[in-house]
Each structure stands twice: as structure tokens, then as C-alpha cells.
Design a protein around this motif. Structure first.
Motif, PDB file in Angstrom:
ATOM      1  N   THR A  22       0.947  -1.103  -0.192  1.00  0.00           N
ATOM      2  CA  THR A  22      -0.013   0.184   0.255  1.00  0.00           C
ATOM      3  C   THR A  22       0.435   0.956  -0.139  1.00  0.00           C
ATOM      4  OG1 THR A  22      -1.560  -0.562   1.658  1.00  0.00           O
ATOM      5  CG2 THR A  22      -1.666   1.282   1.164  1.00  0.00           C
ATOM      6  N   ILE A  23       0.867   1.662  -1.583  1.00  0.00           N
ATOM      7  CA  ILE A  23       1.400   3.592  -1.218  1.00  0.00           C
ATOM      8  C   ILE A  23       0.672   4.425  -1.109  1.00  0.00           C
ATOM      9  CG2 ILE A  23       2.963   4.514  -2.751  1.00  0.00           C
ATOM     10  CD1 ILE A  23       4.093   1.717  -3.741  1.00  0.00           C
ATOM     11  N   ALA A  24       0.278   5.090  -0.051  1.00  0.00           N
ATOM     12  CA  ALA A  24      -0.429   6.484  -0.660  1.00  0.00           C
ATOM     13  C   ALA A  24      -0.249   7.596  -1.036  1.00  0.00           C
ATOM     14  CB  ALA A  24      -0.656   6.791   1.456  1.00  0.00           C
TER      15      ALA A  24
ATOM     16  N   ILE B 133      -4.883   0.859  -2.242  1.00  0.00           N
ATOM     17  CA  ILE B 133      -5.484   1.263  -1.081  1.00  0.00           C
ATOM     18  C   ILE B 133      -6.401   0.868   0.002  1.00  0.00           C
ATOM     19  CG2 ILE B 133      -6.780   3.892   0.164  1.00  0.00           C
ATOM     20  CD1 ILE B 133      -3.688   4.387  -0.921  1.00  0.00           C
TER      21      ILE B 133
ATOM     22  N   GLY C 124      -5.207  -2.762   0.629  1.00  0.00           N
ATOM     23  CA  GLY C 124      -4.236  -3.027   1.945  1.00  0.00           C
ATOM     24  C   GLY C 124      -5.280  -2.591   3.186  1.00  0.00           C
TER      25      GLY C 124
ATOM     26  N   VAL D 296      -6.330   7.280   3.468  1.00  0.00           N
ATOM     27  CA  VAL D 296      -6.812   6.199   3.031  1.00  0.00           C
ATOM     28  C   VAL D 296      -7.530   5.332   4.522  1.00  0.00           C
ATOM     29  CG1 VAL D 296      -5.098   4.237   2.880  1.00  0.00           C
ATOM     30  CG2 VAL D 296      -4.508   6.208   2.264  1.00  0.00           C
TER      31      VAL D 296
ATOM     32  N   TYR E 298       0.449   0.378   7.737  1.00  0.00           N
ATOM     33  CA  TYR E 298       0.629  -0.979   6.838  1.00  0.00           C
ATOM     34  C   TYR E 298       0.913  -0.943   5.890  1.00  0.00           C
ATOM     35  CZ  TYR E 298      -4.347   0.385   5.595  1.00  0.00           C
ATOM     36  OH  TYR E 298      -5.142   1.260   4.611  1.00  0.00           O
ATOM     37  N   ASP E 299       1.024   0.273   5.309  1.00  0.00           N
ATOM     38  CA  ASP E 299       1.761   1.770   4.066  1.00  0.00           C
ATOM     39  C   ASP E 299       3.241   1.141   3.932  1.00  0.00           C
ATOM     40  OD1 ASP E 299       1.573   3.190   6.079  1.00  0.00           O
ATOM     41  OD2 ASP E 299       1.705   4.721   4.791  1.00  0.00           O
TER      42      ASP E 299
ATOM     43  N   GLY F 192      -2.931   2.657   7.228  1.00  0.00           N
ATOM     44  CA  GLY F 192      -1.995   3.066   5.647  1.00  0.00           C
ATOM     45  C   GLY F 192      -1.601   4.843   5.406  1.00  0.00           C
ATOM     46  N   GLU F 193      -1.621   5.608   6.048  1.00  0.00           N
ATOM     47  CA  GLU F 193      -0.680   6.632   5.708  1.00  0.00           C
ATOM     48  C   GLU F 193       0.518   7.659   6.341  1.00  0.00           C
ATOM     49  OE1 GLU F 193      -4.354   9.663   3.552  1.00  0.00           O
ATOM     50  OE2 GLU F 193      -4.132   9.439   5.758  1.00  0.00           O
TER      51      GLU F 193
END
Length: 500
Positions: free
Chosen positions: A54-56, A62, A65, A89, A110-111, A178-179
Motif C-alpha cells: 500500500t503506497i499512499a 488503498i 491494503g 486512506v 500497513y503502508d 495506511g498513511e
């Protein structure tokens, strides 16, 4: 490799498990067997997690993840887990009720950071097992050490309880986001969710799993972390009509303003002539200097580490101003910074290209120390630029939060120290990390909870190519995945005592 793993486990068990530890953790050997039996499953679970980044910053995976994080929590034994909208996210909130008198808070991210496969020696999403001479078998992949490896070690501890049919000695409240890698712009919204906030208020503190050991096996306990603010400064046609709408022939610089030069001039006002001391008006107004005790802790850590190894890992030969290691370490943990991450403008290909750029952007971040805050830093930046007439320089804040700090005498930190002491692991206390995580969301009002980063194991390469996390150690004092997992088992039992 299986026989090597068993031999190493026996050696590390001799280090980490004493009669005192057995007395603290009920039927510890039963849990050890469960952890060892699930070793291959845990390794595969970590590889699968690494395979889903997950790559914000890129809007990548998004929804996937968050769903994956939710499933990981439920599989590990959390009775409920739900996705919490944030305006950006989403986060994940989960609870595990073991009927215990003590509840522990848990923070996960989790990112992961972006990656360029061309810079890696193996595919960054493969989670390949590689041999590191003198250290053992490591998993290489984006997120391996930051933060999926340590988090998977904690989840493996929960799986060991499930597999052995035992209840946890504490209840758990998990909040995952996730950010984190874009400075947690919406995380306060997740924590402010009424159900999340109510659950967190019942906890004795919140921690994030980490891997703190160096090459000698020495661990660390951090009492806080710097805050961070990520932002961009932009100059171009979107900020003033005196700049071209796109790149134009460079001869026009005789009559048309350059966004690139304008941005350079603005950036130059943010630091002193030495190139590193922040020069934003009022920047040091609320900076809290290191206390005598904090300096003592830093000196102890300096004495316990090898300066040459640190410089080698960073690829540098000297510190700012040719300072000695102690002075540079004081600076490292006490200095708020204004850092340029990158500059984007004009042509960057092979050779030259005679253009006047139509736009210029700088990506920057602040690192904040007590008693600074995100709002204060942003307000002072904008006032500083306005005072100097840079009304055509646009400030875009993408995320951020203030520093966090926990008293070393708190019961929460003392529990971490006892776990290390009983395991026979040498460690140092650090007043704070120079890196950042959003612990202030828990540590500050209204929750006012102690926070920390805790764990053993080893890895490196966060935010860089060839990121790795140690799975099987050949060093008798450095933990691999299973040993890191067992320390979390011991930690849960130690935290349970806070209710006695």
C-alpha cells in the motif's frame, strides 16, 4: 536449512530464556513449540504481505491494503476488526477481549514507501530469502523492516496462543493506518472515532512493534520520537501569472521570471548560511533543550555504539562541523530540522535543454522536538515567507504531527526494561528517536497515554533499496523471527502484571 534453524534456535533460546523468564511466562516451552511449528507459515505470511504494497503517495492498493490488514487481525485472533474511513486512506480498528484485567494498545502501519525495482538486487515485492554473511538468513523486500517484519513477529505471537489453545494474558486494542509514510494526515480522524477512542482509553499504553538490535545484539528502548511535517513549496503559473504555463525557450529568461530561481531564493531563507540551521522566524521559540538526564542517556548510547560502523552505514566520513560523535548525537536528537527531500523543475535528462521551466517544486519535511507542534511549525513557515514577500510561493502541507515523549519511570517503560533484563539483553535508553511516528496521537490530549516502540531482531534499509529483516540469525545474541516473536509473548505477560 532446517537443521541450522534448530541449532540457532537452541543457541538463542539459551540466551533469551532463563529460569526467571520461565517463571514469568506460564508454560513458555509450549508456546515456543507453537512458534517453531508455525515458522514456515509465518515466513510465507510475511512474504504474502510484502507482495501487496500500500503506497499512499501513489494511491496504490488503498482499499486492498486495508482489507488485508483486517484479515490479518482476524486470523491472528482478534474477535472484531473493521475498516475505519478517514477522509483519506482508511484505517483498521480491531479488538481482542481475553477477559483480562489489563488492556494493551497496539499501533500498526500497513503502508510502505515507494520503490524502484532497478535499484534492488532482488524484486522488491518478492520477499526473497537471502544470506547475509556473518548475520544469517534475511528476507529482502519493501516493508520488510519498516514495519511488516516486526509486526508479523507480533502477530505470530498471537497465532502461537491460538495454536496452543491458550488465552492471552491481556486484552488488545489495535489501530492500524495506511498513511504513515506520508506523515499520517488523517490518522487523528481514525483515533477520534468514538468506538476507537473509547477502546484506547481503557489501555495502559500503546506501542508499535520494532526491531531494535544492532549487529552485536544490543537492544534499545526509545522514550519518544520527533514529530514530522511533510509539505511542498510550489512556484509556477498556478501561483502567479508572471510565470509561463509550461517550459519555454530559455532566451525568455531575459524578460520572464524563472520559477526555479524564485523557489531557490525562497528556500535559501529557511536555513542559515551554514546550510542546516533552521532560520524560520521564531523557530526555536518553544524548543525544549535536552535535560541533564537525557544527555546522560545519549552519552551512554554513544559509549555503547561504534561510531565508525554508524558512519559506514550512512556512507559519510564526518559529522556537521566536524563535531565529535557525542556532540553530533546531542544534535541528532535535540535539533529540529528543515530538510529538502527533493527538487523538481525543468529538464533532468541527458545533456542540456535550453528551457525556462514553467514550474518548480521542492519537497520538504520538518522534524519537530518537544515542545513544538505541527500547527506552530506550519504557521511560522507561512508567516516567514509572507514577511519576505514570497506570496507567489504556494505551501501545500500533505501531512504531519508533533513529537511524542514518555517518562522513563512510567510503568509502561519499566515493563519493557524488565523484559530485556530477564532475557539478558543489553540495551540502552534513548530520549527519543530522530525518526518519527504518530505516537503523539496517543501520547497527547485527550488520551495522554504512554507510548513506545519495542522489540528485538534486526534489519535495515528502511526507505531504501534492498530493505531487509533477519529471519534466522547466526549470531548467538541477535534474534531471528522466532526469537523476536517469543519476546512479544514475554512482553504480554509482563504487561499483564500492570493490573496487579
Amino acid at each position: 536449512m532446517k537443521s541450522l534453524h534448530l541449532t540457532l534456535s537452541a543457541g538463542l533460546t539459551a540466551l533469551l530464556v532463563s529460569q526467571a523468564l520461565h517463571a514469568q511466562t506460564l508454560d513458555r516451552q509450549q508456546l515456543e513449540k507453537a512458534v517453531a511449528a508455525r515458522h514456515d507459515l509465518t515466513v510465507k505470511a510475511l512474504q504474502d504481505w510484502i507482495a501487496l504494497p500500500t503506497i499512499a503517495a501513489e494511491g496504490k492498493n488503498i482499499a486492498e491494503g486495508a482489507q488485508y490488514m483486517r484479515r490479518l487481525a482476524l486470523d491472528a485472533g482478534f474477535q472484531q476488526a473493521r475498516i475505519v474511513p478517514s477522509g483519506g486512506v482508511s484505517g483498521v480498528f480491531a479488538t481482542l477481549d481475553a477477559g483480562a484485567p489489563v488492556t494493551l494498545g497496539l499501533y500498526f502501519m500497513y503502508d510502505v514507501k515507494q520503490y524502484d525495482p532497478a535499484e534492488w538486487s532482488s524484486p522488491p515485492l518478492e520477499g526473497r530469502l537471502v544470506e547475509r554473511p556473518g548475520e544469517g538468513t534475511a528476507m529482502m523486500g519493501r516493508g520488510a523492516i519498516n514495519q511488516k517484519g516486526p509486526e508479523m513477529a507480533f502477530l505470530a505471537a498471537l497465532h502461537a496462543f491460538k495454536a496452543s489453545g491458550r488465552k492471552l494474558p491481556v486484552n488488545l486494542v489495535l489501530v492500524a493506518e495506511g498513511e504513515e509514510e506520508i506523515a499520517s494526515p488523517n490518522f487523528p480522524t481514525i483515533v477520534a472515532d468514538p468506538e476507537v477512542a473509547a477502546a484506547l482509553k481503557k489501555t495502559v499504553g500503546v506501542f508499535i512493534p520494532t526491531s531494535s538490535q544492532d549487529a552485536r545484539g544490543h537492544g534499545a528502548i526509545s522514550l519518544g520520537a520527533k514529530g514530522a511535517v511533510e509539505f511542498q513549496l510550489i512556484v509556477g503559473s498556478e501561483t502567479s501569472d508572471k510565470y509561463p504555463k509550461s517550459d519555454i525557450h530559455s532566451s525568455n529568461h531575459a524578460r520572464i521570471e524563472s520559477p526555479a530561481w524564485r523557489l531557490v531564493k525562497a528556500l535559501d531563507t529557511l536555513v542559515a548560511a551554514d546550510g542546516h540551521t533552521p532560520a524560520i522566524d521564531g523557530w526555536f521559540e518553544n524548543v525544549q533543550p535536552l535535560s541533564a538526564r537525557q544527555k546522560e542517556l545519549i552519552a551512554q548510547r554513544v559509549a555503547a555504539t561504534n561510531e565508525a560502523e554508524v558512519k559506514k552505514a550512512l556512507g559519510v566520513g564526518r559529522w556537521i562541523g566536524d563535531e565529535d560523535y557525542l556532540a553530533s548525537s546531542y544534535r541528532f536528537l535535540s535539533q529540529p530540522t528543515v530538510n529538502i527531500q527533493g527538487l523538481v523543475s525543468g529538464y533532468a535528462g541527458v545533456g542540456g535543454k535550453t528551457v525556462l521551466p514553467g514550474r518548480a517544486e521542492a519537497k520538504l519535511e520538518f522534524r519537530l522536538v518537544p515542545n513544538m507542534s505541527k500547527d506552530e511549525a506550519v504557521t511560522k513557515l507561512k508567516a516567514h515567507l509572507a514577511k519576505r514577500g514570497f506570496d507567489d510561493v504556494k505551501v501545500v502541507v500533505s501531512g504531519g504531527y508533533g513529537p511524542n515523549q514518555t517518562n522513563e519511570n512510567s510503568a509502561f517503560i519499566q515493563a519493557q526494561k524488565r523484559v530485556f533484563d530477564r532475557a539478558g539483553i543489553k540495551y540502552t535508553l534513548s530520549p527519543r528517536n530522530a525518526g518519527s511516528w504518530p505516537g503523539v496521537v496517543f501520547n497527547g490530549a485527550p488520551l495522554n497515554l504512554p507510548t513506545g516502540q519495542f522489540g528485538i531482531g534486526r534489519g535495515n534499509g528502511a526507505h531504501a533499496p534492498d530493505e531487509w529483516f533477519l529471519i534466522k540469525s547466526t549470531h548467538p545474541k541477535v534474534a531471528g523471527l522466532d526469537e523476536a516473536t517469543m519476546l512479544y509473548v514475554d512482553y504480554l505477560y509482563e504487561i499483564a502484571k500492570l493490573g496487579q
